[in-house]
Design a protein around this motif. Structure first.
Motif, PDB file in Angstrom:
ATOM      1  N   ILE A 174       0.882  -1.127  -0.059  1.00 28.29           N
ATOM      2  CA  ILE A 174      -0.002  -0.066  -0.112  1.00 28.29           C
ATOM      3  C   ILE A 174       0.736   1.156  -0.006  1.00 28.29           C
ATOM      4  N   LEU A 175       1.848   1.315   0.766  1.00 28.84           N
ATOM      5  CA  LEU A 175       3.005   2.398   0.700  1.00 28.84           C
ATOM      6  C   LEU A 175       3.548   2.637  -0.463  1.00 28.84           C
ATOM      7  N   LEU A 176       3.982   1.351  -1.155  1.00 30.79           N
ATOM      8  CA  LEU A 176       4.556   1.508  -2.392  1.00 30.79           C
ATOM      9  C   LEU A 176       3.529   2.327  -3.384  1.00 30.79           C
ATOM     10  N   TYR A 177       2.484   1.566  -3.597  1.00 38.35           N
ATOM     11  CA  TYR A 177       1.457   2.431  -4.500  1.00 38.35           C
ATOM     12  C   TYR A 177       1.127   3.726  -4.198  1.00 38.35           C
ATOM     13  N   ALA A 178       0.992   4.115  -2.849  1.00 37.86           N
ATOM     14  CA  ALA A 178       0.981   5.362  -2.557  1.00 37.86           C
ATOM     15  C   ALA A 178       2.016   6.302  -2.858  1.00 37.86           C
ATOM     16  N   ALA A 179       3.282   5.864  -2.773  1.00 37.21           N
ATOM     17  CA  ALA A 179       4.284   6.423  -3.416  1.00 37.21           C
ATOM     18  C   ALA A 179       4.508   6.684  -4.713  1.00 37.21           C
ATOM     19  N   LEU A 180       3.840   5.580  -5.576  1.00 36.13           N
ATOM     20  CA  LEU A 180       3.973   5.781  -7.085  1.00 36.13           C
ATOM     21  C   LEU A 180       3.047   6.685  -7.572  1.00 36.13           C
ATOM     22  N   VAL A 181       1.752   6.657  -6.664  1.00 39.25           N
ATOM     23  CA  VAL A 181       0.828   7.683  -7.214  1.00 39.25           C
ATOM     24  C   VAL A 181       1.018   9.149  -6.868  1.00 39.25           C
ATOM     25  N   LEU A 182       1.778   9.319  -5.684  1.00 39.53           N
ATOM     26  CA  LEU A 182       2.315  10.620  -5.569  1.00 39.53           C
ATOM     27  C   LEU A 182       3.243  11.042  -6.423  1.00 39.53           C
ATOM     28  N   ILE A 183       4.124  10.008  -6.917  1.00 38.95           N
ATOM     29  CA  ILE A 183       5.118  10.722  -7.895  1.00 38.95           C
ATOM     30  C   ILE A 183       4.653  10.775  -9.268  1.00 38.95           C
ATOM     31  N   ALA A 184       3.649   9.906  -9.468  1.00 40.43           N
ATOM     32  CA  ALA A 184       2.941  10.406 -10.872  1.00 40.43           C
ATOM     33  C   ALA A 184       2.281  11.584 -10.956  1.00 40.43           C
ATOM     34  N   ALA A 185       1.575  12.012  -9.872  1.00 38.05           N
ATOM     35  CA  ALA A 185       0.808  13.324  -9.553  1.00 38.05           C
ATOM     36  C   ALA A 185       1.748  14.498 -10.025  1.00 38.05           C
ATOM     37  N   VAL A 186       2.965  14.185  -9.328  1.00 40.19           N
ATOM     38  CA  VAL A 186       4.044  15.450  -9.426  1.00 40.19           C
ATOM     39  C   VAL A 186       4.359  15.639 -11.028  1.00 40.19           C
ATOM     40  N   PHE A 187       4.374  14.561 -11.832  1.00 37.72           N
ATOM     41  CA  PHE A 187       4.599  14.704 -13.244  1.00 37.72           C
ATOM     42  C   PHE A 187       3.265  15.092 -14.054  1.00 37.72           C
ATOM     43  N   ILE A 188       2.261  14.505 -13.622  1.00 37.47           N
ATOM     44  CA  ILE A 188       0.941  14.549 -14.386  1.00 37.47           C
ATOM     45  C   ILE A 188       0.379  16.061 -14.124  1.00 37.47           C
ATOM     46  N   MET A 189       0.361  16.613 -13.019  1.00 34.45           N
ATOM     47  CA  MET A 189      -0.428  17.867 -12.605  1.00 34.45           C
ATOM     48  C   MET A 189      -0.174  18.931 -13.413  1.00 34.45           C
ATOM     49  N   PRO A 190       1.352  19.334 -13.735  1.00 30.70           N
ATOM     50  CA  PRO A 190       1.584  20.290 -14.747  1.00 30.70           C
ATOM     51  C   PRO A 190       1.210  20.168 -16.129  1.00 30.70           C
ATOM     52  N   LEU A 191       1.103  18.882 -16.489  1.00 32.76           N
ATOM     53  CA  LEU A 191       0.618  18.472 -17.956  1.00 32.76           C
ATOM     54  C   LEU A 191      -0.992  18.883 -17.702  1.00 32.76           C
ATOM     55  N   TYR A 192      -1.458  18.267 -16.890  1.00 34.93           N
ATOM     56  CA  TYR A 192      -3.010  18.754 -16.782  1.00 34.93           C
ATOM     57  C   TYR A 192      -3.437  20.103 -16.675  1.00 34.93           C
ATOM     58  N   TRP A 193      -2.530  20.644 -15.839  1.00 39.63           N
ATOM     59  CA  TRP A 193      -2.835  22.226 -15.937  1.00 39.63           C
ATOM     60  C   TRP A 193      -2.617  23.009 -17.212  1.00 39.63           C
ATOM     61  N   LEU A 194      -1.487  22.561 -17.808  1.00 38.04           N
ATOM     62  CA  LEU A 194      -1.271  22.961 -19.263  1.00 38.04           C
ATOM     63  C   LEU A 194      -2.604  22.824 -20.071  1.00 38.04           C
ATOM     64  N   PHE A 195      -2.981  21.454 -20.297  1.00 47.16           N
ATOM     65  CA  PHE A 195      -4.091  21.243 -21.101  1.00 47.16           C
ATOM     66  C   PHE A 195      -5.287  21.773 -20.840  1.00 47.16           C
ATOM     67  N   SER A 196      -5.419  21.911 -19.315  1.00 49.82           N
ATOM     68  CA  SER A 196      -6.929  22.432 -18.981  1.00 49.82           C
ATOM     69  C   SER A 196      -6.790  23.841 -19.234  1.00 49.82           C
ATOM     70  N   SER A 197      -5.656  24.525 -19.080  1.00 49.22           N
ATOM     71  CA  SER A 197      -5.514  26.173 -19.158  1.00 49.22           C
ATOM     72  C   SER A 197      -5.795  26.442 -20.730  1.00 49.22           C
ATOM     73  N   ALA A 198      -5.484  25.554 -21.705  1.00 50.89           N
ATOM     74  CA  ALA A 198      -5.487  25.653 -23.033  1.00 50.89           C
ATOM     75  C   ALA A 198      -6.967  25.812 -23.443  1.00 50.89           C
ATOM     76  N   VAL A 199      -7.920  25.291 -22.793  1.00 50.73           N
ATOM     77  CA  VAL A 199      -9.313  25.421 -23.289  1.00 50.73           C
ATOM     78  C   VAL A 199     -10.135  26.146 -22.117  1.00 50.73           C
ATOM     79  N   LYS A 200      -9.123  27.223 -21.223  1.00 44.20           N
ATOM     80  CA  LYS A 200     -10.032  27.995 -20.454  1.00 44.20           C
ATOM     81  C   LYS A 200      -9.918  29.569 -20.924  1.00 44.20           C
TER      82      LYS A 200
END
Length: 270
Positions: free
Chosen positions: A4-30
Motif C-alpha cells: 500500500i505504501l509503495l502504491y501510494a508513493a507511486l501515485v504521489l510521484i505520478a501526480a507530481v509529473f501529471i499535474m503540470p501537464l493537466y494544468w497546461l491542457f486544461s488552461s489551453a481550453v479555459k
C-alpha cells in the motif's frame, strides 16, 4: 502495508509529473478569467476552443510546423545514419587509435553545447547558411550519445553470427543493413525517438541561426506568440504550447514499449 505504501508513493510521484501537464491542457481550453482565478479553477466550466484558433492566427504556426517537421525529419535521419555507421565501425572494424577516437567522441558528451555556439555560428555564417535549413540541420547532425547507445547494443550481439556471414561472403554494409540493424531494432527506435525529441525541442540554436519569422521553428514560435500576446491572453499561449508539446507526447506514448525494450536489452552492457 508495504505494498500500500509503495502504491501510494507511486501515485504521489505520478501526480507530481501529471499535474503540470493537466494544468497546461486544461488552461489551453479555459478563458483567461478562469486561469487567473483564485482559488484555482482545476476543471474548466466552459471549453474555450477559440484559444487554439487565436494562437494559430496570431502567429504563423503553419510555417513553424513545416520548418520543425523538415528539420526534425532530415536532422534525425542524418543523426541516425551517422550514429549507426560510427557505432558499427567502433564495434566491428579495427583501425588505428580506435580507443582514442572513441574517448574523444565521448568527451563531447561532457562539453556543454553552449561552448560551441559561437564557432558553429561563425562557420555557418561563412558558408552562407544563416537563416537556411542547412544552418538549422548540419551543425547538430552528430549524436555522440546515440552512437554510444548503439555501440553498447551492438557489442551485446553474438559475434558468431556475423563471422559466419563474413565467411559466406557478406560485406560490412550487408551485415549492417540485413543483420545488425534488425537485431538492434528496439535500441534503434529508442535512439531515433531521443533524436526526434532533441531536434524538435531545440531552442537556442534555431534562435541564433534564423533571422526571419518564416524560418523559425516551433519553440521559437512560442516565444513569438508570447511577444504578440504579452501577459493578456495566457489561454492562447497555453494552446500554442499544447500544439508544440502534443506531437512529442503522442510519439512517446506510442513508442514507450520500444524504449523499455531497448534499455533492457543490453544497451548498457560494457
Amino acid at each position: 502495508m508495504r505494498r500500500i505504501l509503495l502504491y501510494a508513493a507511486l501515485v504521489l510521484i505520478a501526480a507530481v509529473f501529471i499535474m503540470p501537464l493537466y494544468w497546461l491542457f486544461s488552461s489551453a481550453v479555459k478563458p483567461s478569467g478562469e486561469i487567473y482565478r483564485f482559488p484555482l479553477q482545476w476543471i474548466p466550466r466552459h471549453l474555450h476552443w477559440s484559444n487554439f484558433t487565436n494562437a494559430w492566427h496570431d502567429a504563423p504556426f503553419g510555417s513553424f510546423f513545416i520548418n520543425s517537421i523538415v528539420v526534425t525529419l532530415i536532422g534525425t535521419a542524418i543523426k541516425m545514419v551517422l550514429a549507426t555507421g560510427s557505432a558499427y565501425a567502433f564495434t566491428f572494424l579495427p583501425f588505428p587509435f580506435k580507443r582514442v577516437f572513441f574517448a574523444l567522441i565521448l568527451g563531447t558528451l561532457m562539453t556543454p553545447g553552449t561552448i560551441t555556439l559561437l564557432t558553429n555560428y561563425l562557420t555557418a555564417s561563412d558558408l552562407g547558411w544563416v537563416d537556411t535549413y542547412a544552418g538549422l540541420i548540419v551543425p547538430g547532425a552528430g549524436s555522440a550519445f546515440g552512437m554510444f547507445l548503439l555501440r553498447q547494443q551492438m557489442k551485446s550481439l553474438p559475434r558468431e553470427v556475423f563471422e559466419a556471414a563474413q565467411m559466406d561472403g557478406a560485406g560490412h554494409l550487408r551485415i549492417l543493413v540485413r543483420m545488425v540493424i534488425p537485431m538492434s531494432r528496439p535500441m534503434m527506435i529508442t535512439v531515433t525517438l531521443i533524436s526526434v525529441i532533441e531536434v524538435w525541442n531545440d531552442f537556442i540554436w534555431p534562435l541564433i541561426i534564423t533571422t526571419t519569422t518564416q524560418m523559425r521553428t516551433l519553440p521559437i514560435g512560442l516565444l513569438y506568440l508570447k511577444s504578440q500576446e504579452g501577459y493578456n491572453d495566457w489561454g492562447a499561449i497555453m494552446a500554442g504550447t499544447v500544439m508544440v508539446a502534443a506531437p512529442m507526447l503522442i510519439l512517446f506514448l506510442l513508442a514507450q514499449r520500444y524504449i523499455v525494450a531497448g534499455f533492457s536489452g543490453g544497451a548498457v552492457k560494457g
